[in-house]
Design a protein around this motif. Structure first.
Motif, PDB file in Angstrom:
ATOM      1  N   ASN A  12     -20.729  74.001  92.387  1.00 61.40           N
ATOM      2  CA  ASN A  12     -20.820  75.406  92.705  1.00 61.40           C
ATOM      3  C   ASN A  12     -19.797  75.885  93.737  1.00 61.40           C
ATOM      4  N   LYS A  13     -20.224  76.147  94.972  1.00 60.52           N
ATOM      5  CA  LYS A  13     -19.351  76.628  96.041  1.00 60.52           C
ATOM      6  C   LYS A  13     -19.692  75.894  97.333  1.00 60.52           C
ATOM      7  N   THR A  14     -18.697  75.772  98.216  1.00 60.85           N
ATOM      8  CA  THR A  14     -18.892  75.070  99.489  1.00 60.85           C
ATOM      9  C   THR A  14     -20.111  75.620 100.214  1.00 60.85           C
ATOM     10  N   ASP A  15     -20.129  76.940 100.276  1.00 67.84           N
ATOM     11  CA  ASP A  15     -21.169  77.648 100.993  1.00 67.84           C
ATOM     12  C   ASP A  15     -22.556  77.363 100.397  1.00 67.84           C
ATOM     13  N   VAL A  16     -22.610  77.272  99.075  1.00 72.00           N
ATOM     14  CA  VAL A  16     -23.899  77.043  98.418  1.00 72.00           C
ATOM     15  C   VAL A  16     -24.422  75.659  98.796  1.00 72.00           C
ATOM     16  N   ALA A  39     -15.500  78.145 113.830  1.00 71.99           N
ATOM     17  CA  ALA A  39     -15.573  77.624 112.455  1.00 71.99           C
ATOM     18  C   ALA A  39     -15.396  78.764 111.460  1.00 71.99           C
ATOM     19  N   PHE A  40     -15.077  78.424 110.243  1.00 71.98           N
ATOM     20  CA  PHE A  40     -14.915  79.433 109.196  1.00 71.98           C
ATOM     21  C   PHE A  40     -16.200  80.277 109.125  1.00 71.98           C
ATOM     22  N   PRO A  41     -16.085  81.607 109.022  1.00 69.01           N
ATOM     23  CA  PRO A  41     -17.295  82.443 109.098  1.00 69.01           C
ATOM     24  C   PRO A  41     -18.401  82.022 108.136  1.00 69.01           C
ATOM     25  N   SER A  42     -18.050  81.603 106.924  1.00 71.95           N
ATOM     26  CA  SER A  42     -19.138  81.280 105.981  1.00 71.95           C
ATOM     27  C   SER A  42     -19.955  80.079 106.469  1.00 71.95           C
ATOM     28  N   ASP A  43     -19.346  79.188 107.248  1.00 72.22           N
ATOM     29  CA  ASP A  43     -20.116  78.074 107.828  1.00 72.22           C
ATOM     30  C   ASP A  43     -21.131  78.607 108.835  1.00 72.22           C
ATOM     31  N   HIS A  44     -20.681  79.592 109.617  1.00 75.01           N
ATOM     32  CA  HIS A  44     -21.607  80.203 110.569  1.00 75.01           C
ATOM     33  C   HIS A  44     -22.782  80.845 109.852  1.00 75.01           C
ATOM     34  N   GLN A  99      -9.220  72.247 110.993  1.00 70.80           N
ATOM     35  CA  GLN A  99      -9.662  73.587 111.376  1.00 70.80           C
ATOM     36  C   GLN A  99      -8.842  74.625 110.602  1.00 70.80           C
ATOM     37  N   TYR A 100      -9.529  75.566 109.961  1.00 69.36           N
ATOM     38  CA  TYR A 100      -8.827  76.476 109.046  1.00 69.36           C
ATOM     39  C   TYR A 100      -7.808  77.349 109.774  1.00 69.36           C
ATOM     40  N   TYR A 101      -8.062  77.672 111.037  1.00 66.43           N
ATOM     41  CA  TYR A 101      -7.218  78.630 111.752  1.00 66.43           C
ATOM     42  C   TYR A 101      -6.094  77.952 112.537  1.00 66.43           C
ATOM     43  N   PHE A 124     -19.134  67.359 107.365  1.00 65.40           N
ATOM     44  CA  PHE A 124     -17.867  68.095 107.538  1.00 65.40           C
ATOM     45  C   PHE A 124     -17.635  69.102 106.416  1.00 65.40           C
ATOM     46  N   ASP A 125     -17.034  70.232 106.798  1.00 65.17           N
ATOM     47  CA  ASP A 125     -16.482  71.170 105.827  1.00 65.17           C
ATOM     48  C   ASP A 125     -15.021  70.743 105.654  1.00 65.17           C
ATOM     49  N   LEU A 126     -14.700  70.278 104.464  1.00 64.18           N
ATOM     50  CA  LEU A 126     -13.368  69.698 104.259  1.00 64.18           C
ATOM     51  C   LEU A 126     -12.435  70.617 103.468  1.00 64.18           C
ATOM     52  N   ALA A 127     -12.746  71.924 103.480  1.00 61.45           N
ATOM     53  CA  ALA A 127     -11.957  72.867 102.679  1.00 61.45           C
ATOM     54  C   ALA A 127     -10.450  72.766 102.972  1.00 61.45           C
ATOM     55  N   HIS A 128     -10.097  72.488 104.226  1.00 61.53           N
ATOM     56  CA  HIS A 128      -8.669  72.423 104.568  1.00 61.53           C
ATOM     57  C   HIS A 128      -8.183  70.984 104.757  1.00 61.53           C
ATOM     58  N   ALA A 129      -9.056  70.045 104.473  1.00 60.33           N
ATOM     59  CA  ALA A 129      -8.679  68.639 104.659  1.00 60.33           C
ATOM     60  C   ALA A 129      -8.430  67.948 103.315  1.00 60.33           C
ATOM     61  N   TRP A 147     -16.465  70.904 100.254  1.00 60.41           N
ATOM     62  CA  TRP A 147     -15.116  71.476 100.359  1.00 60.41           C
ATOM     63  C   TRP A 147     -14.860  72.368  99.160  1.00 60.41           C
ATOM     64  N   CYS A 148     -14.027  73.395  99.365  1.00 60.68           N
ATOM     65  CA  CYS A 148     -13.584  74.148  98.203  1.00 60.68           C
ATOM     66  C   CYS A 148     -12.259  73.534  97.754  1.00 60.68           C
ATOM     67  N   ASN A 149     -11.939  73.740  96.513  1.00 54.08           N
ATOM     68  CA  ASN A 149     -10.717  73.132  95.973  1.00 54.08           C
ATOM     69  C   ASN A 149      -9.607  74.165  95.806  1.00 54.08           C
ATOM     70  N   TYR A 150      -9.727  75.307  96.514  1.00 47.21           N
ATOM     71  CA  TYR A 150      -8.748  76.390  96.342  1.00 47.21           C
ATOM     72  C   TYR A 150      -7.380  76.010  96.889  1.00 47.21           C
ATOM     73  N   LYS A 151      -7.416  75.284  97.999  1.00 51.19           N
ATOM     74  CA  LYS A 151      -6.206  75.217  98.816  1.00 51.19           C
ATOM     75  C   LYS A 151      -5.321  74.060  98.419  1.00 51.19           C
ATOM     76  N   TYR A 152      -5.435  72.952  99.170  1.00 55.72           N
ATOM     77  CA  TYR A 152      -4.505  71.849  98.899  1.00 55.72           C
ATOM     78  C   TYR A 152      -4.821  71.129  97.593  1.00 55.72           C
TER      79      TYR A 152
HETATM   80  C1  LIG Z   1     -13.117  76.266 105.805  1.00 56.36           C
HETATM   81  C2  LIG Z   1     -13.774  76.982 104.661  1.00 56.36           C
HETATM   82  N1  LIG Z   1     -15.087  76.821 104.475  1.00 56.36           N
HETATM   83  C3  LIG Z   1     -15.718  77.449 103.477  1.00 56.36           C
HETATM   84  C4  LIG Z   1     -15.046  78.283 102.595  1.00 56.36           C
HETATM   85  C5  LIG Z   1     -15.815  78.988 101.532  1.00 56.36           C
HETATM   86  O1  LIG Z   1     -15.785  78.276 100.362  1.00 56.36           O
HETATM   87  P1  LIG Z   1     -16.635  78.791  99.093  1.00 56.36           P
HETATM   88  O2  LIG Z   1     -16.040  80.094  98.655  1.00 56.36           O
HETATM   89  O3  LIG Z   1     -16.441  77.651  98.088  1.00 56.36           O
HETATM   90  O4  LIG Z   1     -18.073  78.904  99.534  1.00 56.36           O
HETATM   91  C6  LIG Z   1     -13.672  78.475 102.744  1.00 56.36           C
HETATM   92  C7  LIG Z   1     -12.956  79.356 101.810  1.00 56.36           C
HETATM   93  O5  LIG Z   1     -11.811  79.714 101.934  1.00 56.36           O
HETATM   94  C8  LIG Z   1     -13.017  77.802 103.813  1.00 56.36           C
HETATM   95  O6  LIG Z   1     -11.704  77.962 104.032  1.00 56.36           O
END
Ligand SMILES: Cc1ncc(COP(=O)(O)O)c(C=O)c1O
Length: 329
Positions: A12-16, A39-44, A99-101, A124-129, A147-152
């Protein structure tokens, strides 16, 4: 990812995944979640709603770690000493891998070890790792990750996410939410009302994965399979170092010439503390930088914030080879 296949699933999605997380079982003495203040807002949002779902107050339960005043990144010692000091009241530690930022790469092995020594779960949220740095989640004894697979991983915006739970939890940690895809493959299509939850991370899946997203992830993984993580990292270290060198050479601050635009790199310069992302702070206005990059054909991902001294911030995460050409143009 550094783990056996059964510990890993497309999800599904990282957030889910974070929202459906079952590691947070607060008690009267152990009820906090430790995470980065930035942290990335969706983690908060996900962590706060987890706390609220338990009928608790995020103000009391969320322990947020900020960099020392005047610094951009967290000091490794501060992370470990907070765990040491507060660990007895911490139920879950959730950090990002990178860290995403700021692009700071955290020492996931040490954080996990320190957390376990205090009896906390560590994830860990590994979206950027993922696809960026080497990961050995199983060997580091990490409890869970997503982790999301959007990035790397190059699977496109909105791509299917990935999730991991350590095999030691496969029978003890159960999903709080069930879907028909949580069902064991053997009985999923029997269509009776009794669910047979798959052990481990596969039990956390909810629905049938969308076929087009599966295909884009598969295509990306096939390309990754043509190399290995050590070779990728070797090349990435060189390219990132080259970009850093060019930025410093052309865009360092010149005290005698205050009119000259300059760029500050807020990502740690130590290669052990970063992946391939360099986060830059520009002395010029961000919209100008953004326009000039676009004119030169760059596809940029940006996070805007007005910093002190009217500097705008800009997270640059573009392909390193093309960015070195851009810098020269
Ligand atoms: C660090 C981080 N966490 C979570 C997300 C959200 O991922 P998702 O849309 O799969 O819930 C993103 C999306 O860009 C992200 O960069």
């Amino acid at each position: 990812m550094g783990m056996p296949n059964f510990q890993l699933t497309a999800f599904n999605k990282t957030d889910v995944f974070i929202r459906s997380l079952s590691f947070y079982k607060p008690t009267s003495s152990r009820y906090k979640i430790l995470m980065e203040a930035n942290a990335f807002p969706s983690d908060h949002y996900a962590v706060e709603s987890q706390i609220q779902l338990q009928g608790l107050d995020p103000e009391k339960c969320l322990l947020l770690l900020s960099p020392v005043e005047g610094e951009e990144t967290l000091r490794a010692d501060d992370i470990l000493s907070t765990i040491e000091k507060e660990g007895d009241s911490i139920a879950v530690i959730m950090f990002s891998g990178v860290q995403y930022y700021t692009g700071q790469l955290f020492d996931m092995a040490s954080i996990t070890k320190a957390g376990h020594a205090k009896g906390c779960f560590v994830g860990f949220d590994l979206a950027h790792a993922v696809g960026n740095v080497e990961l050995c989640l199983h060997d580091w004894d990490v409890d869970f990750a997503s982790w999301c697979n959007y990035k790397y991983m190059n699977s496109g915006a909105g791509a299917l996410a990935g999730a991991y739970i350590h095999e030691k939890h496969q029978y003890s940690v159960k999903p709080t939410l069930h879907g028909w895809w949580s069902n064991d493959k053997k009985t999923r299509f029997e269509m009776d009302k009794k669910i047979h939850i798959s052990p481990g991370v596969n039990g956390f899946r909810l629905s049938n994965p969308p076929i087009l997203l599966v295909r884009s992830l598969q295509a990306a993984l096939e390309i990754f399979n043509q190399t290995d993580k050590k070779a990728l990292r070797r090349k990435s270290v060189l390219l990132t170092g080259y970009l850093e060198c060019l930025i410093k050479h052309y865009y360092s601050k010149v005290p005698d010439n205050p009119q000259k635009p300059y760029v500050t790199i807020i990502t740690p310069s130590n290669i052990e503390e970063r992946g391939c992302q360099l986060s830059l702070v520009f002395s010029s206005h961000i919209s100008l930088v953004f326009m000039e990059l676009q004119k030169r054909g760059a596809t940029v991902s940006r996070v805007l914030a007005v910093g002190v001294s009217c500097c705008s911030r800009f997270r640059i995460a573009i392909d390193m080879l093309s960015s070195t050409k851009l810098l020269r143009s």
